[in-house]
Design an enzyme around this catalytic site. Structure first.
Site, PDB file in Angstrom:
ATOM      1  N   ASP A 233       0.993  -1.166  -0.087  1.00 48.55           N
ATOM      2  CA  ASP A 233      -0.011  -0.068  -0.002  1.00 48.55           C
ATOM      3  C   ASP A 233       0.983   1.199   0.027  1.00 48.55           C
ATOM      4  O   ASP A 233       1.891   1.424   0.784  1.00 48.55           O
ATOM      5  CB  ASP A 233      -0.950   0.115   1.331  1.00 48.55           C
ATOM      6  CG  ASP A 233      -1.993   1.016   0.852  1.00 48.55           C
ATOM      7  OD1 ASP A 233      -3.145   0.438   0.901  1.00 48.55           O
ATOM      8  OD2 ASP A 233      -1.831   2.315   1.001  1.00 48.55           O
TER       9      ASP A 233
ATOM     10  N   SER B 199     -12.145   3.612  -1.331  1.00 44.47           N
ATOM     11  CA  SER B 199     -11.701   4.815  -2.526  1.00 44.47           C
ATOM     12  C   SER B 199     -11.339   4.251  -3.691  1.00 44.47           C
ATOM     13  O   SER B 199     -11.228   5.062  -4.316  1.00 44.47           O
ATOM     14  CB  SER B 199     -10.689   5.756  -1.698  1.00 44.47           C
ATOM     15  OG  SER B 199      -9.491   4.795  -1.421  1.00 44.47           O
TER      16      SER B 199
ATOM     17  N   ASN C 202     -12.857  -2.995   2.610  1.00 43.85           N
ATOM     18  CA  ASN C 202     -13.975  -1.943   2.793  1.00 43.85           C
ATOM     19  C   ASN C 202     -14.904  -1.839   1.969  1.00 43.85           C
ATOM     20  O   ASN C 202     -14.472  -2.097   0.566  1.00 43.85           O
ATOM     21  CB  ASN C 202     -12.889  -0.502   2.745  1.00 43.85           C
ATOM     22  CG  ASN C 202     -12.126  -0.402   3.982  1.00 43.85           C
ATOM     23  OD1 ASN C 202     -12.373  -0.756   5.239  1.00 43.85           O
ATOM     24  ND2 ASN C 202     -11.061   0.015   3.758  1.00 43.85           N
TER      25      ASN C 202
ATOM     26  N   GLY D 278     -14.959   3.664   3.879  1.00 41.94           N
ATOM     27  CA  GLY D 278     -13.480   3.855   3.473  1.00 41.94           C
ATOM     28  C   GLY D 278     -13.010   3.566   2.183  1.00 41.94           C
ATOM     29  O   GLY D 278     -11.976   3.592   1.583  1.00 41.94           O
TER      30      GLY D 278
ATOM     31  N   HIS E 265     -10.274  -5.251  -3.322  1.00 47.50           N
ATOM     32  CA  HIS E 265      -9.055  -5.329  -2.730  1.00 47.50           C
ATOM     33  C   HIS E 265      -8.964  -5.790  -1.161  1.00 47.50           C
ATOM     34  O   HIS E 265     -10.013  -5.453  -0.292  1.00 47.50           O
ATOM     35  CB  HIS E 265      -7.976  -4.171  -2.481  1.00 47.50           C
ATOM     36  CG  HIS E 265      -8.617  -2.716  -2.434  1.00 47.50           C
ATOM     37  ND1 HIS E 265      -9.566  -2.246  -3.035  1.00 47.50           N
ATOM     38  CD2 HIS E 265      -8.623  -2.254  -1.299  1.00 47.50           C
ATOM     39  CE1 HIS E 265     -10.043  -1.085  -2.526  1.00 47.50           C
ATOM     40  NE2 HIS E 265      -9.598  -1.301  -1.366  1.00 47.50           N
TER      41      HIS E 265
HETATM   42  P1  5GP Z   1      -9.586   1.635   0.107  1.00 47.40           P
HETATM   43  O1  5GP Z   1      -9.507   3.091   0.748  1.00 47.40           O
HETATM   44  O2  5GP Z   1     -10.424   1.662  -1.055  1.00 47.40           O
HETATM   45  O3  5GP Z   1     -10.300   0.255   1.131  1.00 47.40           O
HETATM   46  O4  5GP Z   1      -8.154   1.223   0.016  1.00 47.40           O
HETATM   47  C1  5GP Z   1      -7.512   1.465  -1.068  1.00 47.40           C
HETATM   48  C2  5GP Z   1      -5.896   1.641  -0.945  1.00 47.40           C
HETATM   49  O5  5GP Z   1      -5.270   1.952  -1.931  1.00 47.40           O
HETATM   50  C3  5GP Z   1      -5.563   2.773   0.093  1.00 47.40           C
HETATM   51  O6  5GP Z   1      -5.057   2.029   1.271  1.00 47.40           O
HETATM   52  C4  5GP Z   1      -4.442   3.701  -0.591  1.00 47.40           C
HETATM   53  O7  5GP Z   1      -3.607   3.862   0.209  1.00 47.40           O
HETATM   54  C5  5GP Z   1      -4.121   2.581  -1.556  1.00 47.40           C
HETATM   55  N1  5GP Z   1      -3.662   3.456  -2.890  1.00 47.40           N
HETATM   56  C6  5GP Z   1      -4.370   4.280  -3.260  1.00 47.40           C
HETATM   57  N2  5GP Z   1      -3.672   4.794  -4.602  1.00 47.40           N
HETATM   58  C7  5GP Z   1      -2.482   3.789  -4.674  1.00 47.40           C
HETATM   59  C8  5GP Z   1      -1.574   3.673  -5.707  1.00 47.40           C
HETATM   60  O8  5GP Z   1      -1.319   4.436  -6.593  1.00 47.40           O
HETATM   61  N3  5GP Z   1      -0.498   2.725  -5.390  1.00 47.40           N
HETATM   62  C9  5GP Z   1      -0.629   1.806  -4.131  1.00 47.40           C
HETATM   63  N4  5GP Z   1       0.457   1.094  -4.010  1.00 47.40           N
HETATM   64  N5  5GP Z   1      -1.568   2.105  -3.435  1.00 47.40           N
HETATM   65  C10 5GP Z   1      -2.511   2.847  -3.563  1.00 47.40           C
END
Ligand code: 5GP
Ligand code: ZN
Length: 115
Positions: A32, A96, A88, A94, A101
Site C-alpha cells: 500500500d 476509495s 472496505n 472508506g 482489494h
Molecule cells: P480503500 O480505501 O479503497 O479500502 O483502499 C485503497 C488503498 O489503496 C488505500 O489504502 C490507498 O493507500 C491505496 N492506494 C491508493 N492509490 C494507490 C497507488 O497508486 N499505489 C498503491 N500502492 N496504493 C494505492
C-alpha cells in the site's frame, strides 16, 4: 477482464509502478502506498470487479484466493501472532478504489473494533 481506467488494473498491467509482493495467474499483491501498519499489503484479483457488493457467485473462488494469498504473505513475514484482512465496502466504510482489494495489516497490535 481489466478496466482501462481503473487504478488497480493499471497497476496489474504495470502502467503504474508498485512494489509487487506476490503474483500468480489469478492474484496480484503489492505494498500500500500509504501504509497503516508495518505490513500493509493490498491483494487484488486480476479480474476487475468493483467490490464485494458487486461480486457474483462466480467470484467466490477468487475472493478466497485473495485471502489465502494474504495468509501466505503473513506467514512469510512472521506476523502470524496477529494480523487482519479487511475489505472496505462502499465509501461509507472508506472504500476509495473500486477494484476489489483485501488489505493485509499486521506487524503491530491491532485494536478491536476498528474505527
Ligand atoms: P480503500 O480505501 O479503497 O479500502 O483502499 C485503497 C488503498 O489503496 C488505500 O489504502 C490507498 O493507500 C491505496 N492506494 C491508493 N492509490 C494507490 C497507488 O497508486 N499505489 C498503491 N500502492 N496504493 C494505492
Ligand atoms: Zn480494476
Amino acid at each position: 477482464m481489466t478496466d482501462p481506467n481503473c487504478l488497480f488494473c493499471r497497476i496489474i498491467r504495470g502502467e503504474i509502478s508498485s512494489k509487487k509482493v506476490y503474483e500468480d495467474d489469478h492474484v496480484f499483491a503489492f505494498e500500500d502506498i500509504s501504509p497503516k501498519a508495518p505490513t500493509h499489503v493490498l491483494i487484488i484479483p486480476k479480474k476487475h470487479f468493483a467490490g464485494l457488493k458487486e461480486a457474483e457467485v462466480a467470484d467466490a473462488e477468487i475472493i478466497g484466493r485473495c485471502h489465502l494469498a494474504a495468509a501466505q504473505i503473513a506467514r512469510q513475514r512472521n506476523i502470524e501472532q496477529g494480523y487482519r484482512t479487511v475489505v472496505n465496502v462502499g465509501p461509507g466504510a472508506g472504500q476509495s478504489v473500486f477494484h476489489l482489494h483485501v488489505h493485509l495489516l499486521g506487524g503491530r497490535p491491532l485494536a478491536w473494533p476498528p474505527g
